[in-house]
Design a protein around this motif. Structure first.
Motif, PDB file in Angstrom:
ATOM      1  N   THR A  40       0.846  -1.187   0.000  1.00  0.00           N
ATOM      2  CA  THR A  40       0.000   0.000   0.000  1.00  0.00           C
ATOM      3  C   THR A  40       0.885   1.241   0.000  1.00  0.00           C
ATOM      4  O   THR A  40       1.844   1.332   0.766  1.00  0.00           O
ATOM      5  N   SER A  42       0.563   5.594  -0.060  1.00  0.00           N
ATOM      6  CA  SER A  42      -0.301   6.766   0.043  1.00  0.00           C
ATOM      7  C   SER A  42       0.260   7.852  -0.865  1.00  0.00           C
ATOM      8  O   SER A  42       1.405   8.271  -0.702  1.00  0.00           O
ATOM      9  N   ARG A  97      -1.760  -1.212  -3.727  1.00  0.00           N
ATOM     10  CA  ARG A  97      -2.972  -0.432  -3.439  1.00  0.00           C
ATOM     11  C   ARG A  97      -2.554   1.028  -3.284  1.00  0.00           C
ATOM     12  O   ARG A  97      -1.870   1.396  -2.329  1.00  0.00           O
ATOM     13  N   ARG A  99      -3.454   4.724  -2.515  1.00  0.00           N
ATOM     14  CA  ARG A  99      -4.470   5.440  -1.750  1.00  0.00           C
ATOM     15  C   ARG A  99      -4.098   6.912  -1.646  1.00  0.00           C
ATOM     16  O   ARG A  99      -2.948   7.289  -1.823  1.00  0.00           O
ATOM     17  N   THR A 100      -5.089   7.737  -1.362  1.00  0.00           N
ATOM     18  CA  THR A 100      -4.811   9.120  -1.013  1.00  0.00           C
ATOM     19  C   THR A 100      -4.322   9.154   0.432  1.00  0.00           C
ATOM     20  O   THR A 100      -4.380   8.147   1.147  1.00  0.00           O
ATOM     21  N   ARG A 102      -5.723  10.531   2.921  1.00  0.00           N
ATOM     22  CA  ARG A 102      -6.847  10.269   3.817  1.00  0.00           C
ATOM     23  C   ARG A 102      -7.176   8.788   3.883  1.00  0.00           C
ATOM     24  O   ARG A 102      -7.564   8.258   4.920  1.00  0.00           O
ATOM     25  N   GLU A 103      -7.016   8.089   2.745  1.00  0.00           N
ATOM     26  CA  GLU A 103      -7.363   6.668   2.692  1.00  0.00           C
ATOM     27  C   GLU A 103      -6.229   5.766   3.143  1.00  0.00           C
ATOM     28  O   GLU A 103      -6.461   4.611   3.484  1.00  0.00           O
ATOM     29  N   GLY A 104      -4.990   6.270   3.130  1.00  0.00           N
ATOM     30  CA  GLY A 104      -3.833   5.425   3.395  1.00  0.00           C
ATOM     31  C   GLY A 104      -3.804   4.889   4.816  1.00  0.00           C
ATOM     32  O   GLY A 104      -4.340   5.488   5.752  1.00  0.00           O
ATOM     33  N   SER A 105      -3.176   3.744   4.979  1.00  0.00           N
ATOM     34  CA  SER A 105      -3.040   3.148   6.298  1.00  0.00           C
ATOM     35  C   SER A 105      -1.857   3.758   7.027  1.00  0.00           C
ATOM     36  O   SER A 105      -0.991   4.418   6.433  1.00  0.00           O
TER      37      SER A 105
END
Length: 205
Positions: A40, A42, A97, A99-100, A102-105
């Protein structure tokens, strides 16, 4: 090639031609490894230098900076660049994956891009009709998700000569240059993320 300075283009009264880059004519088969471990990343908002962050197409000749008359990108250049980069991730590294922020883990590395060159550069001789060379250059950084400290940093650049001194050919050269840069960014960021140890659980608390 009709060029106009920033202020001269606004009152032309003609509808501008709109162009895009980073959109493939067909979707190629995914080139990533199906068995690769999931990763993942970001993606921070891609930042462009002020003179290229809008929807105008910048040209340069010597010290003069102009915009192509009656031609614009269909959306702000940072938005089109983000979409082009996401397509490259989907094609080259489908196990990643993206992600932005805000969405990132909490344990996902942050990919930050600063694009400082995005222009069609002409030679200094104004008497020739030689097509320009497209320059695309960006500084990519991978940041620690917790401290926002830079882990890796690299500049990616591409030059692509337009085949003709015409709008469509210039846009096609932009498309190729963006493709080359985005492919390199994907390979570098994914390789770094896969080899970096995961963030310790205690740090995310």
């Amino acid at each position: 090639m009709p060029l106009a300075a920033c202020g001269a283009m606004l009152g032309s009264g003609k509808p501008d031609n709109l162009f895009r880059f980073g959109v493939p004519e067909r979707e190629d088969a995914q080139a990533g490894t199906a068995n690769a471990a999931p990763v993942t990343l970001s993606l921070a908002r891609i930042r462009f230098a002020p003179e290229i962050e809008g929807d105008r197409i910048l040209t340069a000749r010597g010290d003069s900076v102009l915009y192509i008359k009656d031609a614009r990108w269909a959306a702000p250049a940072p938005d089109l660049f983000s979409q082009a980069l996401a397509r490259q991730f989907a094609t080259q590294a489908p196990h990643v994956r993206l992600r932005t922020l805000r969405e990132g883990s909490a344990d996902a590395l942050v990919l930050r891009l600063d694009v400082d060159r995005f222009e069609a550069r002409y030679g200094r001789d104004v008497q020739t009709d030689t097509p320009p060379v497209i320059l695309v250059s960006a500084i990519a950084e991978l940041l620690d998700p917790m401290t926002r400290q830079i882990i890796e940093r690299r500049r990616f650049s591409a030059e692509e000569a337009a085949t003709l001194n015409a709008k469509a050919a210039i846009v096609a050269a932009f498309d190729k240059a963006v493709g080359r840069v985005s492919i390199e960014i994907v390979g570098w960021s994914v390789g770094t993320a896969q080899t970096r140890p995961p963030v310790a659980a205690g740090r995310s608390q």
